[in-house]
Design a protein around this motif. Structure first.
Motif, PDB file in Angstrom:
ATOM      1  N   GLU A   1      13.638  20.534  46.516  1.00  0.00           N
ATOM      2  CA  GLU A   1      13.857  19.564  45.192  1.00  0.00           C
ATOM      3  C   GLU A   1      13.487  20.386  44.156  1.00  0.00           C
ATOM      4  O   GLU A   1      12.309  21.155  43.991  1.00  0.00           O
ATOM      5  CB  GLU A   1      13.070  18.329  45.387  1.00  0.00           C
ATOM      6  CG  GLU A   1      13.073  17.365  44.276  1.00  0.00           C
ATOM      7  CD  GLU A   1      14.526  16.972  44.052  1.00  0.00           C
ATOM      8  OE1 GLU A   1      14.972  16.294  43.086  1.00  0.00           O
ATOM      9  OE2 GLU A   1      15.215  16.986  45.041  1.00  0.00           O
ATOM     10  N   TYR A   2      14.213  20.154  42.913  1.00  0.00           N
ATOM     11  CA  TYR A   2      13.916  20.859  41.530  1.00  0.00           C
ATOM     12  C   TYR A   2      13.865  19.767  40.588  1.00  0.00           C
ATOM     13  O   TYR A   2      12.825  19.820  39.814  1.00  0.00           O
ATOM     14  CB  TYR A   2      14.812  21.889  41.245  1.00  0.00           C
ATOM     15  CG  TYR A   2      14.929  22.614  40.320  1.00  0.00           C
ATOM     16  CD1 TYR A   2      13.835  23.583  39.792  1.00  0.00           C
ATOM     17  CD2 TYR A   2      15.575  22.578  38.956  1.00  0.00           C
ATOM     18  CE1 TYR A   2      13.583  24.240  38.636  1.00  0.00           C
ATOM     19  CE2 TYR A   2      15.503  22.921  38.019  1.00  0.00           C
ATOM     20  CZ  TYR A   2      14.487  23.943  37.697  1.00  0.00           C
ATOM     21  OH  TYR A   2      14.428  24.516  36.549  1.00  0.00           O
ATOM     22  N   GLY A   3      14.928  19.006  40.030  1.00  0.00           N
ATOM     23  CA  GLY A   3      15.009  18.598  38.997  1.00  0.00           C
ATOM     24  C   GLY A   3      14.297  17.200  38.964  1.00  0.00           C
ATOM     25  O   GLY A   3      13.687  16.943  37.842  1.00  0.00           O
ATOM     26  N   SER A   4      13.779  16.502  39.922  1.00  0.00           N
ATOM     27  CA  SER A   4      12.580  15.500  39.780  1.00  0.00           C
ATOM     28  C   SER A   4      11.227  15.773  39.816  1.00  0.00           C
ATOM     29  O   SER A   4      10.501  15.189  39.711  1.00  0.00           O
ATOM     30  CB  SER A   4      13.117  14.370  40.775  1.00  0.00           C
ATOM     31  OG  SER A   4      12.817  14.963  42.140  1.00  0.00           O
TER      32      SER A   4
ATOM     33  N   PHE B   1       9.879  17.912  35.686  1.00  0.00           N
ATOM     34  CA  PHE B   1       9.433  17.274  34.336  1.00  0.00           C
ATOM     35  C   PHE B   1       8.067  16.680  34.711  1.00  0.00           C
ATOM     36  O   PHE B   1       7.263  16.287  33.697  1.00  0.00           O
ATOM     37  CB  PHE B   1      10.408  16.062  34.504  1.00  0.00           C
ATOM     38  CG  PHE B   1      11.895  16.458  33.923  1.00  0.00           C
ATOM     39  CD1 PHE B   1      12.014  16.730  32.498  1.00  0.00           C
ATOM     40  CD2 PHE B   1      12.689  16.354  34.912  1.00  0.00           C
ATOM     41  CE1 PHE B   1      13.242  17.232  32.107  1.00  0.00           C
ATOM     42  CE2 PHE B   1      14.074  17.085  34.590  1.00  0.00           C
ATOM     43  CZ  PHE B   1      14.170  17.334  33.167  1.00  0.00           C
TER      44      PHE B   1
ATOM     45  N   GLY C   1      13.076  12.387  37.479  1.00  0.00           N
ATOM     46  CA  GLY C   1      12.051  13.341  36.861  1.00  0.00           C
ATOM     47  C   GLY C   1      11.368  12.745  35.442  1.00  0.00           C
ATOM     48  O   GLY C   1      10.115  12.751  35.362  1.00  0.00           O
TER      49      GLY C   1
ATOM     50  N   PRO D   1      20.355  10.397  39.498  1.00  0.00           N
ATOM     51  CA  PRO D   1      20.236  11.977  39.262  1.00  0.00           C
ATOM     52  C   PRO D   1      18.979  12.497  39.153  1.00  0.00           C
ATOM     53  O   PRO D   1      17.947  11.677  38.668  1.00  0.00           O
ATOM     54  CB  PRO D   1      21.082  12.250  37.988  1.00  0.00           C
ATOM     55  CG  PRO D   1      21.850  10.561  37.753  1.00  0.00           C
ATOM     56  CD  PRO D   1      21.189   9.871  38.575  1.00  0.00           C
ATOM     57  N   THR D   2      18.675  13.665  39.827  1.00  0.00           N
ATOM     58  CA  THR D   2      17.094  14.034  39.976  1.00  0.00           C
ATOM     59  C   THR D   2      16.685  14.267  38.600  1.00  0.00           C
ATOM     60  O   THR D   2      15.453  13.954  38.484  1.00  0.00           O
ATOM     61  CB  THR D   2      17.227  15.361  40.683  1.00  0.00           C
ATOM     62  OG1 THR D   2      18.017  16.444  39.913  1.00  0.00           O
ATOM     63  CG2 THR D   2      17.619  15.140  42.055  1.00  0.00           C
ATOM     64  N   ALA D   3      17.412  14.724  37.490  1.00  0.00           N
ATOM     65  CA  ALA D   3      16.736  14.696  36.287  1.00  0.00           C
ATOM     66  C   ALA D   3      16.273  13.423  35.699  1.00  0.00           C
ATOM     67  O   ALA D   3      15.036  13.455  35.072  1.00  0.00           O
ATOM     68  CB  ALA D   3      17.688  15.425  35.185  1.00  0.00           C
TER      69      ALA D   3
END
Length: 284
Positions: free
Chosen positions: A218-221, A224, A119, A114-116
């Protein structure tokens, strides 16, 4: 003038699998519903503020800075991922060593992670108090919460694309071709440039295009580890989210449309270069 039956023969090539009309119609329908209609709705939403409004959004200093960060860092990260991806693919294909299967599986982790989670892991590792970030801080380098952190995250998510697009073609290259080049007096560098790389150029460009496209969107990774400082480490997708949270749907659609246009032109240029390389090196 080409007659209609001949034109239809060129349009519909023979295949062992029947049902060309059904499958072709199904393809166009799915492509329209899943890709074209949403993009058309996005452009229609952005057009509500007019061309002058879109230009005003694009010329806003904060938006322009975010677009430069997103596309500029994505370009550099995709280039890095392409180079290191080629090296990783070559090692996994040409060398046998203990744990090779494990390393080969690890390459796909950014796909499944998962990208979060990615990150948070990258931010913890490269933060000034992190395992790697502390060592970099001693050298006066701050990775997290800077564009360098964005670059690291984009290389992380783009590397699998670069590896997997090149790896099958490397496996198909016959080693006898390299040996023949050596017997003709070519050095290793000449063999690499003139024998090994030409058939791999289209695949390398494909991996580059995929890594670039993934990095831009890309956003989630990234959020953070980026720090999200305006005019410094703020990415365009984050601005879209901010606009949506402020109920400025037209502004969010305008930024998304600008990103769509830039991405389309960039990928079109890459595809044209890829088509030229296939014709140039004789691989179609």
């Amino acid at each position: 003038m080409v007659d209609a039956p001949r034109a239809r023969r060129h349009f519909r090539r023979p295949s062992v699998i029947p049902g060309f009309g059904i499958t072709f119609g199904y393809t166009l329908t799915c492509l329209s519903l899943i890709v074209l209609l949403p993009l058309a709705a996005l452009v229609a939403k952005a057009s509500g503020i007019g061309l002058s409004g879109i230009v005003a959004v694009a010329s806003d200093p904060r938006v322009a800075s975010a677009l430069r960060v997103s596309f500029g860092v994505s370009l550099v990260a995709a280039l890095t991922a392409s180079v290191f991806g080629f090296v990783v693919a070559w090692v996994l294909t040409r060398y046998k060593f203990p744990g090779r299967k494990i390393v080969d599986a690890v390459v796909d982790l950014p796909f499944a992670l998962p990208t979060a989670v990615a990150g948070i892991a990258l931010a913890s590792l490269y933060a000034p108090t992190g395992l790697v970030g502390a060592q970099l801080a001693r050298l006066g380098i701050q990775a997290a919460y800077t564009p360098l952190g964005i670059y690291i995250a984009m290389v992380f998510i783009g590397l699998p694309f670069a590896v997997r697009t090149v790896q099958p073609l490397i496996a198909e290259i016959d080693r006898e071709v390299e040996e023949a080049s050596a017997t003709l007096g070519a050095t290793r560098a000449m063999t690499l440039v003139r024998v090994v790389l030409p058939p791999l150029v289209p695949a390398v460009l494909t991996g580059f295009a995929l890594a670039f496209a993934r990095g831009v969107g890309e956003y989630g990774s990234i959020i953070f580890i980026a720090g999200n400082l305006p005019y410094v480490s703020e990415i365009a997708p984050l601005l879209i989210v901010i606009k949506l949270s402020e109920f400025d749907y037209a502004g969010a659609a305008a930024i998304a449309t600008i990103m769509l246009a830039i991405s389309f032109l960039t990928l079109l240029a890459i595809n044209l270069i890829q088509a030229w390389s296939r014709r140039r090196f004789g691989y179609v």
